[in-house]
Design an enzyme around this catalytic site. Structure first.
Site, PDB file in Angstrom:
ATOM      1  CB  SER A  20       1.084   8.779   2.154  1.00 34.86           C
ATOM      2  OG  SER A  20       1.537   7.459   2.283  1.00 34.86           O
TER       3      SER A  20
HETATM    4  N1  SAH Z   1      -1.281   3.967   0.405  1.00 34.00           N
HETATM    5  C1  SAH Z   1      -1.717   3.842   1.768  1.00 34.00           C
HETATM    6  C2  SAH Z   1      -0.501   3.756   2.657  1.00 34.00           C
HETATM    7  C3  SAH Z   1      -0.736   2.961   3.861  1.00 34.00           C
HETATM    8  S1  SAH Z   1       0.710   2.775   4.877  1.00 34.00           S
HETATM    9  C4  SAH Z   1      -2.576   5.023   2.169  1.00 34.00           C
HETATM   10  O1  SAH Z   1      -2.254   6.137   1.757  1.00 34.00           O
HETATM   11  O2  SAH Z   1      -3.533   4.847   2.922  1.00 34.00           O
HETATM   12  C5  SAH Z   1       1.452   1.343   4.183  1.00 34.00           C
HETATM   13  C6  SAH Z   1       0.647   0.087   4.202  1.00 34.00           C
HETATM   14  O3  SAH Z   1       1.496  -0.972   3.783  1.00 34.00           O
HETATM   15  C7  SAH Z   1       0.116  -0.307   5.568  1.00 34.00           C
HETATM   16  O4  SAH Z   1      -1.273  -0.434   5.503  1.00 34.00           O
HETATM   17  C8  SAH Z   1       0.798  -1.662   5.843  1.00 34.00           C
HETATM   18  O5  SAH Z   1      -0.032  -2.576   6.528  1.00 34.00           O
HETATM   19  C9  SAH Z   1       1.084  -2.145   4.444  1.00 34.00           C
HETATM   20  N2  SAH Z   1       2.131  -3.156   4.320  1.00 34.00           N
HETATM   21  C10 SAH Z   1       3.294  -3.280   5.010  1.00 34.00           C
HETATM   22  N3  SAH Z   1       3.984  -4.354   4.587  1.00 34.00           N
HETATM   23  C11 SAH Z   1       3.253  -4.938   3.596  1.00 34.00           C
HETATM   24  C12 SAH Z   1       3.411  -6.080   2.766  1.00 34.00           C
HETATM   25  N4  SAH Z   1       4.486  -6.879   2.835  1.00 34.00           N
HETATM   26  N5  SAH Z   1       2.445  -6.360   1.870  1.00 34.00           N
HETATM   27  C13 SAH Z   1       1.340  -5.587   1.767  1.00 34.00           C
HETATM   28  N6  SAH Z   1       1.126  -4.505   2.523  1.00 34.00           N
HETATM   29  C14 SAH Z   1       2.071  -4.168   3.424  1.00 34.00           C
END
Ligand code: SAH
Length: 230
Positions: free
Chosen positions: A73
């Site tokens: 993000s």
């Molecule tokens: N906080 C992270 C955001 C990553 S984007 C950062 O700043 O790097 C959101 C993430 O949520 C992705 O890696 C995706 O794989 C994960 N995601 C999506 N659905 C999910 C679920 N049901 N359980 C766990 N993770 C999930």
């Protein structure tokens, strides 16, 4: 030899400068004011969480690709979500969507212990290795469907969801302590409202903080994977 060493140090210095500029221009100027949150954004080196080919953009004002179709993000969004968790230092936090692990590190600096669930195993493993190398020992990562929460360590003082979904997954409300806070993007696939939800005397109070765009939360209480590709 001395020359190489000097170039390397200058490169590292640049990141420090960019980091300070990011905190001032992107966070403070837009209203991030929690002193502990700001100190943490000065401390945690974001470039360590970015794939090498994109590292030069580590402190830019937008999300970046981290592979597997996922993103880290935008710094402001990470700060805004963190500030709204109102962390004082003693909390047990559940994060859904570990991704790069950057937000996880921020949470680990500001709370007692962090439990983070990531759906994509390769991302979970990478983040786990990196956070360990960086010296964090108050983080546990699990690869699975975070819409189910992580019951084993529940209840949590705070829950942060870093992917967007239509409604708050019920297991997360159940695994939240009385007086606890959930921060979560709620909306459709293309745009969401960042919501702050407080559980008080078993009633739920919701405030919308900001418009946002997150990758989808995929799972039993989120988007259906088939629905997205079809
Ligand atoms: N906080 C992270 C955001 C990553 S984007 C950062 O700043 O790097 C959101 C993430 O949520 C992705 O890696 C995706 O794989 C994960 N995601 C999506 N659905 C999910 C679920 N049901 N359980 C766990 N993770 C999930």
């Amino acid at each position: 030899m001395g020359f190489c060493g000097r170039i390397k140090r200058e490169k590292e210095l640049d990141y420090k400068k960019l980091q300070e500029k990011m905190v001032k221009d992107q966070l403070i100027r837009r209203g991030i004011s929690d002193k502990r949150v700001l100190a943490t954004f000065y401390k945690v080196r974001r470039e360590k969480f970015i794939p090498s080919e994109l590292r030069r953009d580590a402190y830019e004002d937008f999300p970046l690709s981290i592979g597997e179709g996922q993103t880290i993000s935008q710094p402001f969004m990470v700060a805004l979500m963190t500030q709204n968790l109102e962390l004082k230092g003693h909390e047990k936090v559940l994060e859904i969507g570990t991704g790069s692990g950057y937000q996880t590190a921020i949470l680990a600096e500001l709370s007692e212990e962090v439990y983070s669930v990531e759906r994509i195993r390769s991302l979970a493993q990478k983040a786990q290795g990196l956070l360990k190398r960086l010296g964090y020992n108050n983080i546990k990562i699990f690869s699975g469907d975070g819409t189910l929460g992580w019951e084993e360590y529940s209840p949590y003082d705070r829950i942060l969801v870093t992917a967007g979904t239509r409604e708050v997954p019920l297991p997360l409300v159940e695994q939240l302590k009385e007086g606890g806070i959930i921060v979560i993007p709620i909306g459709n696939l293309y745009s969401q409202d960042l919501k702050v939800i407080k559980k008080e005397k078993n009633r739920i109070k919701t405030v919308i903080v900001e418009k946002c765009i997150f990758v989808p939360l995929i799972g039993k209480y989120g988007w259906d994977e088939g629905e997205l590709s079809g």
